[in-house]
Design an enzyme around this catalytic site. Structure first.
Site, mmCIF file in Angstrom:
data_model
loop_
_atom_site.group_PDB
_atom_site.id
_atom_site.type_symbol
_atom_site.label_atom_id
_atom_site.label_comp_id
_atom_site.label_asym_id
_atom_site.label_seq_id
_atom_site.Cartn_x
_atom_site.Cartn_y
_atom_site.Cartn_z
ATOM 1 N N ASN A 1 -26.053 19.480 -47.401
ATOM 2 C CA ASN A 1 -25.067 18.490 -47.821
ATOM 3 C C ASN A 1 -25.722 17.528 -48.809
ATOM 4 O O ASN A 1 -26.860 17.111 -48.595
ATOM 5 C CB ASN A 1 -24.543 17.717 -46.607
ATOM 6 N N HIS B 1 -29.751 23.342 -43.221
ATOM 7 C CA HIS B 1 -29.344 23.777 -41.888
ATOM 8 C C HIS B 1 -29.246 25.301 -41.909
ATOM 9 O O HIS B 1 -28.672 25.871 -42.842
ATOM 10 C CB HIS B 1 -27.953 23.236 -41.538
ATOM 11 N N HIS C 1 -32.718 18.789 -46.781
ATOM 12 C CA HIS C 1 -32.836 19.657 -45.621
ATOM 13 C C HIS C 1 -31.790 20.755 -45.692
ATOM 14 O O HIS C 1 -30.728 20.595 -46.281
ATOM 15 C CB HIS C 1 -32.716 18.870 -44.309
ATOM 16 N N GLN D 1 -23.987 14.162 -45.797
ATOM 17 C CA GLN D 1 -25.437 14.003 -45.686
ATOM 18 C C GLN D 1 -25.739 12.689 -44.968
ATOM 19 O O GLN D 1 -25.479 11.609 -45.483
ATOM 20 C CB GLN D 1 -26.106 14.007 -47.065
ATOM 21 N N SER D 2 -26.270 12.785 -43.756
ATOM 22 C CA SER D 2 -26.560 11.576 -42.979
ATOM 23 C C SER D 2 -28.030 11.176 -43.052
ATOM 24 O O SER D 2 -28.361 10.022 -42.805
ATOM 25 C CB SER D 2 -26.128 11.758 -41.525
ATOM 26 N N ILE E 1 -31.035 18.673 -32.981
ATOM 27 C CA ILE E 1 -30.810 18.045 -31.676
ATOM 28 C C ILE E 1 -29.338 18.077 -31.256
ATOM 29 O O ILE E 1 -29.025 17.838 -30.096
ATOM 30 C CB ILE E 1 -31.348 16.590 -31.626
#
Length: 112
Positions: free
Chosen positions: A85, A100, A98, A92-93, A31
């Protein structure tokens, strides 16, 4: 995991712009893209990060990399970067494994 953003995306509780889905993984466009092409590929199983990859889920991670290669070919990406990450300091949020996939611009080195 009920409070995980990516688990909610997989379940359809949060909408996403899907790129791909199968029994093991889900891919969707970021997003807040950081490149002209920027999508994420995530396992449907909640795995917190690369640090939790083990002999029980390694096949899923291998499958994800095969999916990344297939999607890159399908989307005509000749050159791309795959990033994961691990941990807060690394950026890493969302604490769900995951990857990217970024393409369409020059990638600098070192990153970050």
């Amino acid at each position: 995991m009920s409070d995980c953003l990516f688990c909610k995306i997989i379940s359809g509780d949060i909408p996403s712009n899907k790129v791909y889905e199968d029994d093991l993984c889900y891919a969707f466009y970021d997003i807040d893209p950081q490149a002209p092409t920027h999508f994420l590929v995530i396992p449907k199983e909640h795995i917190r990060s690369v640090s939790q990859v083990d002999e029980h889920n390694a096949a899923t991670v291998g499958h994800i990399f095969a999916v990344i290669a297939s999607l890159a070919k399908k989307l005509g990406l000749d050159s791309y970067r795959v990033v994961s990450n691990i941990g807060d300091q690394a950026g890493q949020s969302v604490h769900h494994l995951h990857f990217h996939v970024l393409s369409g611009r020059d990638m600098t080195w070192p990153p970050g």
